[in-house]
Design a protein around this motif. Structure first.
Motif, mmCIF file in Angstrom:
data_model
loop_
_atom_site.group_PDB
_atom_site.id
_atom_site.type_symbol
_atom_site.label_atom_id
_atom_site.label_comp_id
_atom_site.label_asym_id
_atom_site.label_seq_id
_atom_site.Cartn_x
_atom_site.Cartn_y
_atom_site.Cartn_z
ATOM 1 N N VAL A 99 0.874 -1.186 0.000
ATOM 2 C CA VAL A 99 0.000 0.000 0.000
ATOM 3 C C VAL A 99 0.903 1.225 0.000
ATOM 4 O O VAL A 99 1.598 1.496 0.980
ATOM 5 C CB VAL A 99 -0.941 0.016 1.221
ATOM 6 N N MET A 100 0.902 1.949 -1.103
ATOM 7 C CA MET A 100 1.794 3.098 -1.243
ATOM 8 C C MET A 100 1.017 4.294 -1.767
ATOM 9 O O MET A 100 -0.071 4.150 -2.320
ATOM 10 C CB MET A 100 2.947 2.781 -2.214
ATOM 11 N N THR A 101 1.614 5.456 -1.585
ATOM 12 C CA THR A 101 1.075 6.653 -2.224
ATOM 13 C C THR A 101 1.808 6.856 -3.544
ATOM 14 O O THR A 101 2.908 6.318 -3.770
ATOM 15 C CB THR A 101 1.270 7.899 -1.349
ATOM 16 N N ALA A 102 1.189 7.625 -4.432
ATOM 17 C CA ALA A 102 1.821 7.904 -5.719
ATOM 18 C C ALA A 102 3.155 8.616 -5.516
ATOM 19 O O ALA A 102 4.111 8.374 -6.265
ATOM 20 C CB ALA A 102 0.889 8.747 -6.580
ATOM 21 N N LEU A 103 3.214 9.481 -4.486
ATOM 22 C CA LEU A 103 4.455 10.200 -4.224
ATOM 23 C C LEU A 103 5.583 9.225 -3.896
ATOM 24 O O LEU A 103 6.702 9.348 -4.413
ATOM 25 C CB LEU A 103 4.246 11.190 -3.069
ATOM 26 N N GLN A 104 5.283 8.242 -3.050
ATOM 27 C CA GLN A 104 6.297 7.247 -2.708
ATOM 28 C C GLN A 104 6.716 6.437 -3.933
ATOM 29 O O GLN A 104 7.906 6.210 -4.182
ATOM 30 C CB GLN A 104 5.747 6.295 -1.627
ATOM 31 N N PHE A 105 5.739 5.999 -4.704
ATOM 32 C CA PHE A 105 6.024 5.147 -5.858
ATOM 33 C C PHE A 105 6.771 5.922 -6.941
ATOM 34 O O PHE A 105 7.725 5.410 -7.542
ATOM 35 C CB PHE A 105 4.717 4.571 -6.403
ATOM 36 N N ASP A 106 6.350 7.155 -7.187
ATOM 37 C CA ASP A 106 6.965 7.953 -8.244
ATOM 38 C C ASP A 106 8.408 8.318 -7.917
ATOM 39 O O ASP A 106 9.240 8.482 -8.823
ATOM 40 C CB ASP A 106 6.159 9.229 -8.493
ATOM 41 N N GLN A 107 8.721 8.475 -6.630
ATOM 42 C CA GLN A 107 10.077 8.862 -6.237
ATOM 43 C C GLN A 107 11.060 7.698 -6.283
ATOM 44 O O GLN A 107 12.272 7.921 -6.265
ATOM 45 C CB GLN A 107 10.070 9.466 -4.828
ATOM 46 N N MET A 108 10.548 6.483 -6.356
ATOM 47 C CA MET A 108 11.431 5.317 -6.402
ATOM 48 C C MET A 108 12.045 5.181 -7.794
ATOM 49 O O MET A 108 11.329 5.209 -8.795
ATOM 50 C CB MET A 108 10.656 4.045 -6.055
ATOM 51 N N PRO A 109 13.366 5.014 -7.892
ATOM 52 C CA PRO A 109 13.964 4.759 -9.209
ATOM 53 C C PRO A 109 13.552 3.382 -9.733
ATOM 54 O O PRO A 109 13.173 2.497 -8.964
ATOM 55 C CB PRO A 109 15.469 4.824 -8.919
ATOM 56 N N ASP A 110 13.632 3.226 -11.040
ATOM 57 C CA ASP A 110 13.202 1.968 -11.649
ATOM 58 C C ASP A 110 13.955 0.773 -11.080
ATOM 59 O O ASP A 110 13.385 -0.316 -10.907
ATOM 60 C CB ASP A 110 13.387 2.025 -13.162
#
Length: 1009
Positions: free
Chosen positions: A638-649
């Motif tokens: 369960v993540m927020t878009a901010l957390q997911f978007d900040q993660m590098p590929d």
């Protein structure tokens, strides 16, 4: 508009941009408030025709017929017929020509009907239009719009007709299709004096096929169809290339060329055996071999199966826009779904409010009927709200803080509630707008502060900043009612996602006091944000979608255009926080079973939503996307878009599993999720409804748009459109895609097994020559044609219509790279084909050499004689054996691993009348072919059977026993098709993963350090 109003003849070149709104309404005999009546709209549709472009659209019968004869398979048959006539074998040539004509007619009938079905479905999935008719706002197919309709446009819509605008709020349209201008055009209502004004400068008009990129508006339809500007100068831009072949068609074409190449090789082998000396016998034998290897009925069977599958999907409200998506659905491993309206009912109701100092409020009532009560409950006690301490709020009463909050809820809102005056629905409440805004407007009605009431009191809309997914908020600038002392103050009202509104707030209201947060980031601001976060979480954990309400007084600056000259960032700054509103959208009853069915099928479900993480997690638990007994805070699933978007590929790729819930999701987050799935070689379906969802819909393997709430841009970018916006429909579509793919494998295996069997008979038969050195036919060319077209094609069609097997959604998704011809399918084709061919040829040999002394007289390939009776009987036995083997193999092909003759499988055969009728009729046709005098010996080149039937029946028994043994061995040796895991095992696995990976805040901080 009243029923008595008369339709006025329209002049195609009427310069509507030079007329006032009243003049246009009068010219078109319509009303901007009431719209047209249904009867008037129907009359105008008859007069002006459908609102669609002409050109190359529609189904052309001659093109369909040409496709039946212009292919490799028919060319080979034509060559065979020409050679037969050239060698004076008129019966054989006549039969071949009859087969060619019948195949073309049957294929034409099937494909023409399929094309008409697809044309109808394309119309169903075409863009829709919002119009006012009979005083109500309704959605109609765009091609039903007529001149005089009142059309409504919103952000993301494709304009359905040329219209004269009469109501505009920050409207901007993309007219590059017409004018080449890359920048959006801002519209207004000013009358333009010049008749010859360029299209790009007609700012009070919108044109068909252009796109609304911002704002909303209403307009009077002035031109439709070919009378629109796009119809006059660019009809070619609207045509769709229907000639592009799908991956399935490409695979079948590749197979056809491979088969054709194999036919050429076999022809060379035949002539090689005859030492490359041309003779009538060698030529006909070569043609027989080439006919045997080509599945003549394949095209017609594929067409029927596709048409049936598309129609079935339309029945359960999934409209297929691209045929390639049918085969793609069977490979889906992950479904990324929106929440609102897809997993939930989209029947939002505002049920809670929270205001500083005053605490929580409870709201009763359901739906968008503005009936219910509001109770003040105060603050929670030990985490509970006690209803016995509630105080009922009377309409129009309440504190200034409460009333200001309701003003903001009511005015920062585009939804409309109406009580219809139509005779059939008189007195019923209808709602227009976004479900969230409808819920808020209903709340405002319950307090006596509805938008129409406030507008009636003198509040006037000055400017509006519509909801934008990038900022996740909406604002409206209003002027308050004037007084004797002043012309009225300006107020900005804002609503949206809490974190996006709080970031714009520099003040917060507590009762009648306003507290400043300026320069208080470390102290009061942090305390304030913690308080809001606590209250928001309390609401969100109950599955409520939480919106934040704010406002500010706005000081107008001299010389600044308050309609078009405002800067959004400046307007939405220094806001005053008012309160929170909790909206509940209950999950659909069918969502949880559908998600569990996905787990049974090896498909993982991800929920990507714009809601708060706690709200998203609560709904995800109710829908079984995540287990309902595990913590969701600081959990990798369960993540927020901010957390997911900040993660590098690279970090995302190292995750054991991608998140199942992504909250506060933006369109870019969806694209990133699709890319992450693709890097794992997974096959993803993505749902979307907004304009900004089109990149993710295109990036997904299967893009699925919402038919009810989706924008036209999203629909055009999608492969499938759901007319009910229901997640369960996606699961049904996946099941149908699997059924279709498996059925195509079944009938291709059936057809090609029969071809392999015929080739085995004919190639081995080359070893047997008569006294003149010519090979003796184990089967005649007409027998082969009859087997391919009459015997094997109808059962193959029946296999294409097979209902889904019980294990259809309990098997893992097929590999996207696997295609139709998996190792097992190819192996089965050759194994069954060899078995049928050997048994059929063995019967030929037994009759010729065992019962008739092995007499191979010359001329037995062309005419009957007493010396040829043994060959004719052997040929008849071989033909009868092959016929019954092919028919029984159709039952065998119903399952790759299970016995086709199990009582349970035979019971389900009743569900497929086409299959069992084709088997029964195919078996009965053997008798007239064998026993009609003259027809048997002169055309088919075989004689009636007597005791040879024993050999035929023995071959059938041996083949089915072999098939059962072969399937038993496969089940023992090969990997099981079914999934070992089920929905409960998936939930247990996820529960273990979430529990083991849940981290405390301190652990996360330590890890970061």
């Amino acid at each position: 508009m009243g029923k008595g109003k008369k339709v006025v003849d329209l002049e195609p070149e009427t310069p509507y941009h030079t007329l006032s709104v009243d003049q246009v309404a009068q010219e078109l005999a319509t009303s901007t408030l009431e719209g047209l009546s249904s009867e008037e709209a129907a009359a105008r549709l008859q007069k002006y025709g459908l609102n669609e472009l002409q050109g190359d659209g529609g189904v052309k019968w001659y093109k369909v017929l040409w496709r039946q004869v212009a292919n490799v398979l028919v060319c080979v048959l034509l060559i065979a017929a020409i050679l037969a006539f050239a060698t004076n074998d008129y019966p054989e040539g006549g039969v071949i020509m009859f087969i060619i004509v019948m195949n073309a007619l049957i294929g034409f009938w099937q494909e023409f009907n399929a094309e008409q079905t697809m044309e109808a479905l394309r119309n169903m999935s075409s863009p829709t239009a919002q119009v006012i008719r009979d005083e109500s706002r309704i959605t109609i197919p765009n091609n039903q719009a007529v001149p005089g309709d009142i059309m409504i446009f919103e952000d993301g819509d494709v304009v359905g007709a040329d219209c004269r605008l009469f109501e505009v709020f920050n409207l901007e349209t993309d007219e590059a299709l017409l004018t080449g201008e890359s920048l959006p055009v801002q519209k207004n209502l000013s009358v333009i004096e010049s008749v010859d004004e360029a299209l790009g400068d007609r700012l009070n008009m919108v044109f068909s096929s252009t796109t609304v990129v911002k704002g909303r508006a209403k307009g009077i339809v002035t031109s439709t169809g070919m009378q629109t500007q796009i119809g006059k100068i660019a009809s070619s831009l609207m045509s769709v290339d229907s000639s592009e072949k799908t991956p399935l068609q490409k695979r079948l074409d590749k197979m056809a060329y491979m088969v054709f190449a194999a036919a050429i090789v076999l022809v060379i082998i035949v002539f090689g055996v005859h030492k490359f000396v041309y003779s009538k016998e060698a030529a006909i034998y070569a043609i027989s071999v080439s006919i045997a290897i080509i599945p003549e009925g394949l095209v017609a069977v594929v067409t029927l199966t596709m048409a049936f599958g598309v129609s079935r999907m339309a029945e359960f409200k999934a409209i297929v826009r691209r045929l390639s998506s049918l085969e793609s659905l069977g490979a889906v491993t992950n479904i990324c779904s929106d929440k609102t309206g897809t997993l939930t009912q989209s029947k939002m109701v505002a049920v809670r409010m929270w205001l500083p100092l005053e605490g929580y409020f409870r709201v009763t009532g359901t739906g968008f009927i503005p009936e219910g009560e509001i109770y003040r409950q105060g603050e929670m006690v030990d985490g509970q709200l006690k209803e016995e301490n509630e105080q009922r709020i009377v309409n129009g009463a309440g504190s200034n803080h409460f009333l200001r909050t309701l003003q903001a809820i009511s005015l920062c809102n585009m939804a409309e509630l109406r009580r219809t005056q139509h005779p059939e629905t008189h007195g019923e409440w209808t709602a227009i707008g976004d479900p969230t805004e409808i819920a808020l407007q209903v709340l405002a009605y319950k307090t006596g502060l509805s938008k129409p009431d406030l507008i009636g009191q003198g509040f006037e809309l000055v400017s509006e900043f519509p909801f934008d997914s990038s900022v996740k908020r909406m604002s409206a600038l209003y002027q308050s009612p004037p007084t004797k002392e002043s012309p009225g103050e300006y107020f900005v009202f804002t609503k949206g996602a809490t974190e996006r509104v709080i970031s714009c707030c520099n003040f917060w209201r507590e009762g009648d006091k306003e507290h400043s947060l300026i320069n208080e980031k470390g102290g009061k601001r942090a305390e304030f944000e913690n308080m809001i976060s606590e209250k928001m979480t309390a609401l969100a954990e109950r599955g409520l979608r939480v919106l934040t309400i704010a406002y500010r007084k706005y000081e107008a600056v001299a010389g600044v255009d308050l309609v078009h000259g405002l800067d959004r960032d400046e307007v939405e700054s220094n806001l005053v926080f008012l309160g929170l509103v909790g909206i509940y959208d209950p999950p659909r009853a069918e969502s949880r079973p559908a998600v569990l069915q996905c787990y049974e099928a090896g498909i993982r479900v991800h929920m990507l939503t714009g809601d708060h993480p706690a709200t998203a997690a609560a709904i995800a638990k109710e829908c079984a996307i995540i287990p309902d007994d595990v913590p969701t805070v600081n959990n990798p699933l369960v993540m927020t878009a901010l957390q997911f978007d900040q993660m590098p590929d690279e970090e995302i790729d190292r995750m054991e599993e991608l998140p199942r819930v992504v909250a506060r999701c933006s369109p870019n987050t969806k694209v990133k999720m699709i890319a992450a799935l693709h890097r794992r070689n997974l096959f993803a379906a993505m749902t979307g409804d907004g304009v900004n969802d089109s990149p993710s819909l295109k990036a997904a393997n299967v893009g699925i748009a919402m038919g009810q709430s989706g924008s036209d841009v999203a629909k055009q970018a999608s492969d499938i459109v759901l007319t009910d916006d229901n997640f369960a429909t996606i699961v049904q579509a996946v099941a149908e895609g699997r059924r279709m793919f498996i059925n195509i494998q079944k009938f291709i295996q059936h057809l090609m097994s029969a071809n392999v069997a015929e080739i085995v008979v004919l190639i081995i038969g080359l070893a047997f020559k008569d006294r003149t050195g010519n090979a003796v036919f184990p089967m005649s060319p007409v027998e082969i044609l009859f087997l391919n077209m009459i015997t094997s094609s109808p059962p193959a069609m029946g296999l294409g219509l097979e209902p889904p097997s019980p294990s259809n959604m309990r098997e893992p998704p097929r590999s996207a790279k696997q295609g139709l011809f998996s190792f097992e399918v190819v192996m089965d084709t050759f194994v069954y084909g060899l078995a049928m061919g050997i048994l059929s040829f063995a019967n030929f040999c037994i009759v010729v050499f065992g019962f008739n002394g092995g007499e191979l007289s010359s001329g037995c390939n062309s005419a009957w004689s007493e010396q040829c009776e043994g060959v004719f009987l052997g040929r008849a036995t071989s033909y009868a054996s092959m016929t019954l083997l092919i028919l029984s193999h159709a039952i065998n092909c119903r399952s790759l691993r299970e016995s086709g003759w199990k009582p349970s499988n035979l019971k389900t055969l009743n569900q497929n009348k086409m299959l069992w009728l084709s088997v029964v009729i195919g078996a009965l046709l053997v008798f007239p072919v064998l026993y009609i005098p003259g027809f048997n010996t002169n055309v088919f080149k075989h004689s009636p059977l007597t005791y040879e039937w024993g050999l035929v029946l023995a071959a059938v028994v041996i083949f089915n026993a072999f098939a059962e043994l072969y399937k038993w061995i496969k089940n023992k040796v090969m990997k099981p098709l079914g999934l070992e895991a089920n929905s409960q095992a998936e939930m247990d696995r996820m529960r273990t993963y979430m529990t083991q990976n849940t981290q405390t805040d301190s652990a996360i901080d330590t890890k970061r350090e």
